[in-house]
Every structure is written in C-alpha cells, then in structure tokens.
Scaffold this motif. Structure first.
Motif, PDB file in Angstrom:
ATOM      1  N   TRP A 154       0.825  -1.213   0.000  1.00 22.55           N
ATOM      2  CA  TRP A 154       0.000   0.000   0.000  1.00 22.55           C
ATOM      3  C   TRP A 154       0.857   1.260   0.000  1.00 22.55           C
ATOM      4  N   SER A 199       0.708   4.214  -2.912  1.00 23.54           N
ATOM      5  CA  SER A 199       0.645   5.661  -2.688  1.00 23.54           C
ATOM      6  C   SER A 199       1.756   6.357  -3.458  1.00 23.54           C
ATOM      7  N   SER A 216      -8.572   2.511   1.330  1.00 19.80           N
ATOM      8  CA  SER A 216      -7.903   3.093   0.158  1.00 19.80           C
ATOM      9  C   SER A 216      -6.548   3.644   0.557  1.00 19.80           C
ATOM     10  N   SER A 222      -6.095   5.384 -14.059  1.00 21.89           N
ATOM     11  CA  SER A 222      -5.854   4.013 -13.609  1.00 21.89           C
ATOM     12  C   SER A 222      -4.974   3.258 -14.598  1.00 21.89           C
ATOM     13  N   THR A 245      -9.623   5.608  -7.634  1.00 26.97           N
ATOM     14  CA  THR A 245     -11.063   5.535  -7.358  1.00 26.97           C
ATOM     15  C   THR A 245     -11.736   6.897  -7.201  1.00 26.97           C
ATOM     16  N   GLN A 267      -7.210   9.039  -4.224  1.00 26.95           N
ATOM     17  CA  GLN A 267      -7.372   7.758  -3.551  1.00 26.95           C
ATOM     18  C   GLN A 267      -7.384   6.617  -4.565  1.00 26.95           C
ATOM     19  N   GLY A 268      -6.972   5.449  -4.097  1.00 26.24           N
ATOM     20  CA  GLY A 268      -6.945   4.302  -4.996  1.00 26.24           C
ATOM     21  C   GLY A 268      -6.994   2.993  -4.251  1.00 26.24           C
ATOM     22  N   VAL A 269      -7.130   1.912  -5.015  1.00 27.63           N
ATOM     23  CA  VAL A 269      -7.102   0.560  -4.467  1.00 27.63           C
ATOM     24  C   VAL A 269      -6.441  -0.333  -5.506  1.00 27.63           C
ATOM     25  N   VAL A 296     -13.673  -1.271  -4.934  1.00 30.05           N
ATOM     26  CA  VAL A 296     -13.429  -0.012  -5.642  1.00 30.05           C
ATOM     27  C   VAL A 296     -14.439   1.035  -5.195  1.00 30.05           C
ATOM     28  N   ALA A 345     -13.556   2.152  -1.784  1.00 28.03           N
ATOM     29  CA  ALA A 345     -12.330   2.965  -1.789  1.00 28.03           C
ATOM     30  C   ALA A 345     -12.570   4.378  -2.301  1.00 28.03           C
ATOM     31  N   ASN A 392     -11.337   9.348   2.356  1.00 29.74           N
ATOM     32  CA  ASN A 392     -10.409   8.760   3.318  1.00 29.74           C
ATOM     33  C   ASN A 392     -10.064   9.808   4.370  1.00 29.74           C
TER      34      ASN A 392
END
Length: 341
Positions: free
Chosen positions: A139, A143, A174, A197, A276, A293-295, A312, A315, A319
């Motif tokens: 993770w 980031s 996320s 993405s 996301t 933010q993402g996953v 998704v 996420a 956050n």
C-alpha cells in the motif's frame, strides 16, 4: 486504443480548463514544467548514487544465511553491493520473481537494498500465511505510484505539486496521496479516472525496480527545491533519521519521492490498480489540496470482478487520513511518531 483515449482526455483537459496559479506560500515558484523538474531530479539522484558507489574502494565479503523455501542455504555475497534480490537469483528463479520483500535479521528490507553485514535473509511473497508486513509495503508503494500517475497525467500547462502521503492503513479502504493541482475546480469524469488508472496499470508490464538511496538533507533539499511542500519537510524527516541528517529517497523509472519505506521489489507485482476518487480537501496551514485515492491488488492475488468492484466503490469514499499539517510535515510517519511531534 487506451493510449489514444488518454491523449484525447489530456487534450480535452488542456483546452477546457485554464491554468490557475495558487498564491499561497507553499506553491513552488518555478517556471519549469513537471517533465523538466523530473529530469532535473533524476540528474541529481544519479549523480549522488554514482558518488556513493565511488566511495566503495574495495569489495568485502559477507555471509548470508537464506532461510525458508525452497531450502535453507548459505551464500557469500558482497557488502554494500549485493541485495536480497541478488541472493534470490543464486537460489531459484521462482523465488526471484515472486519475492516482493525480504526480512533481514527479522527487519523488513527492500529487495534491491544492499546488505550491510553478515545476516539472515527470509523472502516474503503475497501468498504467505501472514502477509501483514508485505501488505503495508504494497500500500505504501501504491501511494508512491499515485504520485507518479498525477505528475505524468497532464500537459505541461497544468502544474502538479506532490504534497505527502500518510502511513498505509489497509482498514481505511484506500491508499492516498495528497497533491496541489492548478485545476482547483476539476471534477474528473469516469473516462478520466479510467485513464489515470491505466497509467498505473501499464507499469506492471515495464517491471520497474524501486531503487532506495539514503542522502544528506542538503542533497534532498536541492532535489526538491522546485516543490516547496517537499522541501519544507526535509529538515524534520532528516531529524527523525538515525543520524539526524539523512533522508530516504526512492526512484521508480523517472519518478522520485521521499518515503521511509520499505517498498516492494518492482512494478511487476502490481496486478489490478484503480484510481477511485479525487476529493478536494482544505489543509489548515496550506489551503486547498486534492486527495487522490486508490485501491489495488498484487499480481499473485486473484479476485472476482464483482468483489473487486465492491472494494473499488468502498475505496471511493473520502479517506480520513491525517492532512499534512496534522502530522507536522513528516512523510509516511507512524501514529507514535505523530504523537511525539
């Protein structure tokens, strides 16, 4: 097809939105484009890496005990040159390709970080019974990759300043990277989010290594002089190092940022990756920022697309990770560190 779509979206962004200059004190006062800044940083990074390698006057041998599958073994390697990845190369190809992180004398260690002394090495992969250490590294790496995505997604007339990313928290749903974007009122469409993405997803095919380099604070300040958010963090990050004057940098391709690490071995371990959401946030000290933010999923982890769509969606929710001012200009710090600031 995907590349052409991204180019059309970038052209649309350029023609639709006017560049807005942020007058706050932490906005970098530079006329260089994001591409020129990246080129400048890479030159400084490579120069410092070459200088540090030149300090190794003679090769010294160390004994490395490798434990775990396929079998325990002992290797003679080179101090300050050989890495856990090099050790895996001598043992088995599968071990080399699937290992994303190592434990050196029980401590998390980058696969491409040179070994410093006689040690015991254990290799970690995403199918281990307890992958918590590797999940945090994954993770944190994602980031880091979000920073690369946002710096490279726009035309040169859109200014992007990376601000910081907080400590990874899988339970938050996320990973996060806060940025300062000159398109303050930008509300990305679904097509634009998909293009962001794809920038990250295609990195897995490039198999880019994450290079670690520990530098003096003065070198870090010179490297980030075009981003006043980053430059202002350097003294406090350096003060928290063992020597009180060092900053840890990571390089992936042409992207360079600060992180305490460790990060995973390479982008080949990135499977699915989704940006996301992008939420506007107000930082008490530095004003208007954007929280990206993402996953993602590792290559070794498979998931049905229905289940992935659910995470998704989760996420995409805002956050609540702390903003830059909350953790006092420190990069990727522990909660314990925040309390002590």
């Amino acid at each position: 097809m995907a590349t052409n779509t991204c180019r059309r979206v970038q052209l649309l962004l350029r023609n639709t939105y006017m560049r807005k200059r942020w007058s706050r004190s932490f906005c970098a006062q530079t006329t260089l484009s994001n591409a020129e800044i990246r080129k400048k940083r890479n030159a400084i990074f490579d120069e410092e890496k070459k200088r540090q390698l030149s300090l190794i006057r003679r090769i010294e041998k160390i004994q490395v005990q490798c434990v775990g599958p396929p079998e325990d073994c002992s290797l003679v390697m080179n101090r300050d040159l050989s890495t856990p990845f090099n050790c895996a190369m001598h043992i088995q190809e599968l071990l080399m390709t699937r290992s994303a992180l190592a434990l050196v004398n029980g401590q998390p260690w980058d696969m491409h970080r040179p070994l410093e002394e006689d040690c015991q090495v254990q290799f970690l992969h995403f199918r281990d019974e307890d992958p918590r250490i590797l999940n945090d590294a994954f993770w944190r790496t994602c980031s880091f990759i979000l920073g690369h995505v946002m710096e490279t997604a726009f035309k040169d007339d859109v200014k992007v300043d990376l601000v910081s990313f907080p400590k990874p928290s899988v339970s938050s749903g996320s990973f996060v990277h806060d940025i300062s974007l000159s398109l303050r009122d930008w509300k990305p469409t679904t097509v634009e989010m998909n293009c962001l993405s794809r920038i990250a997803y295609k990195l897995r095919l490039e198999d880019l290594k994450f290079e670690r380099l520990e530098v003096d604070a003065l070198v870090a300040e010179r490297l980030f002089e075009d981003n006043l958010f980053k430059k202002s963090q350097v003294p406090q990050i350096a003060a928290k190092s063992k020597t009180g004057s060092k900053v840890t940098l990571y390089k992936m391709g042409e992207h360079i940022d600060m992180s305490r690490g460790p990060l995973i071995a390479s982008t080949s371990h990135i499977g699915r990756f989704s940006v996301t959401s992008i939420h506007p946030v107000e930082c008490p000290e530095h004003g208007h920022l954007q929280r990206v933010q993402g996953v993602a999923l590792p290559t070794q982890v498979k998931m049905h697309h229905w289940a992935y769509e659910y995470i998704v969606k989760r996420a995409a929710q805002p956050n609540q990770a702390p903003l830059l001012s909350t953790y006092s200009l420190s990069q990727d710090q522990d909660v314990k560190d925040v309390a002590e600031v």
